[in-house]
Design a protein around this motif. Structure first.
Motif, PDB file in Angstrom:
ATOM      1  N   TYR A  16       6.799  43.006  16.366  1.00 32.39           N
ATOM      2  CA  TYR A  16       8.157  42.580  16.032  1.00 32.39           C
ATOM      3  C   TYR A  16       8.208  42.326  14.537  1.00 32.39           C
ATOM      4  O   TYR A  16       7.181  42.134  13.893  1.00 32.39           O
ATOM      5  N   LYS A  17       9.373  42.298  13.981  1.00 32.02           N
ATOM      6  CA  LYS A  17       9.562  41.923  12.580  1.00 32.02           C
ATOM      7  C   LYS A  17      10.162  40.526  12.566  1.00 32.02           C
ATOM      8  O   LYS A  17      11.193  40.266  13.179  1.00 32.02           O
ATOM      9  N   PHE A  18       9.488  39.623  11.859  1.00 32.25           N
ATOM     10  CA  PHE A  18       9.918  38.225  11.821  1.00 32.25           C
ATOM     11  C   PHE A  18      11.373  38.114  11.365  1.00 32.25           C
ATOM     12  O   PHE A  18      12.162  37.379  11.947  1.00 32.25           O
ATOM     13  N   ASP A  20      13.760  40.108  11.704  1.00 28.85           N
ATOM     14  CA  ASP A  20      14.721  40.629  12.680  1.00 28.85           C
ATOM     15  C   ASP A  20      14.909  39.689  13.870  1.00 28.85           C
ATOM     16  O   ASP A  20      15.775  39.928  14.710  1.00 28.85           O
ATOM     17  N   MET A  21      14.093  38.654  13.949  1.00 32.00           N
ATOM     18  CA  MET A  21      14.187  37.695  15.058  1.00 32.00           C
ATOM     19  C   MET A  21      15.371  36.759  14.833  1.00 32.00           C
ATOM     20  O   MET A  21      15.788  36.513  13.696  1.00 32.00           O
ATOM     21  N   THR A  22      15.865  36.205  15.929  1.00 30.88           N
ATOM     22  CA  THR A  22      16.918  35.199  15.827  1.00 30.88           C
ATOM     23  C   THR A  22      16.316  33.917  15.255  1.00 30.88           C
ATOM     24  O   THR A  22      15.086  33.756  15.220  1.00 30.88           O
ATOM     25  N   GLN A  25      14.117  32.354  17.868  1.00 29.12           N
ATOM     26  CA  GLN A  25      12.838  33.040  18.019  1.00 29.12           C
ATOM     27  C   GLN A  25      11.902  32.695  16.862  1.00 29.12           C
ATOM     28  O   GLN A  25      10.707  32.456  17.065  1.00 29.12           O
ATOM     29  N   GLN A  26      12.444  32.660  15.653  1.00 32.88           N
ATOM     30  CA  GLN A  26      11.632  32.282  14.488  1.00 32.88           C
ATOM     31  C   GLN A  26      11.117  30.858  14.629  1.00 32.88           C
ATOM     32  O   GLN A  26       9.959  30.579  14.334  1.00 32.88           O
ATOM     33  N   LEU A  29       8.359  30.780  17.239  1.00 24.75           N
ATOM     34  CA  LEU A  29       7.151  31.373  16.669  1.00 24.75           C
ATOM     35  C   LEU A  29       6.476  30.397  15.707  1.00 24.75           C
ATOM     36  O   LEU A  29       5.255  30.247  15.710  1.00 24.75           O
TER      37      LEU A  29
END
Length: 78
Positions: A16-18, A20-22, A25-26, A29
């Motif tokens: 995944y690309k950090f 691009d996360m919501t 989600q960030q 993470l």
């Protein structure tokens, strides 16, 4: 401008690309990453504590096996 690098994050074999996360989600993470660091630090501290405990236990056993000092007898004078 068009050459923005994105941070790759691999979870269960999926990349995944950090960026691009919501936000949620960030955040999740970041919590996981922080907890991983804390777990590693705690394991390191536990290793230190166990080694220290083992050293003190070894010293205790040595002290218990040491030849006792000559016992001093109580002399009562009447």
């Amino acid at each position: 401008m068009g050459n923005e690098k994105k941070t790759p994050v691999t979870i269960d074999g999926v990349e995944y690309k950090f960026e691009d996360m919501t936000e949620q989600q960030q955040m999740l993470l970041n919590h996981v990453a922080d907890l991983e660091r804390k777990i590693g630090s705690t394991k390191f501290q536990l290793d230190q504590l166990q080694v220290g405990r083992d050293a003190f236990f070894t010293m205790l056993k040595a002290a218990l096996e040491a030849k006792p000092e000559e016992a001093v007898t109580d002399v009562t004078v009447n």
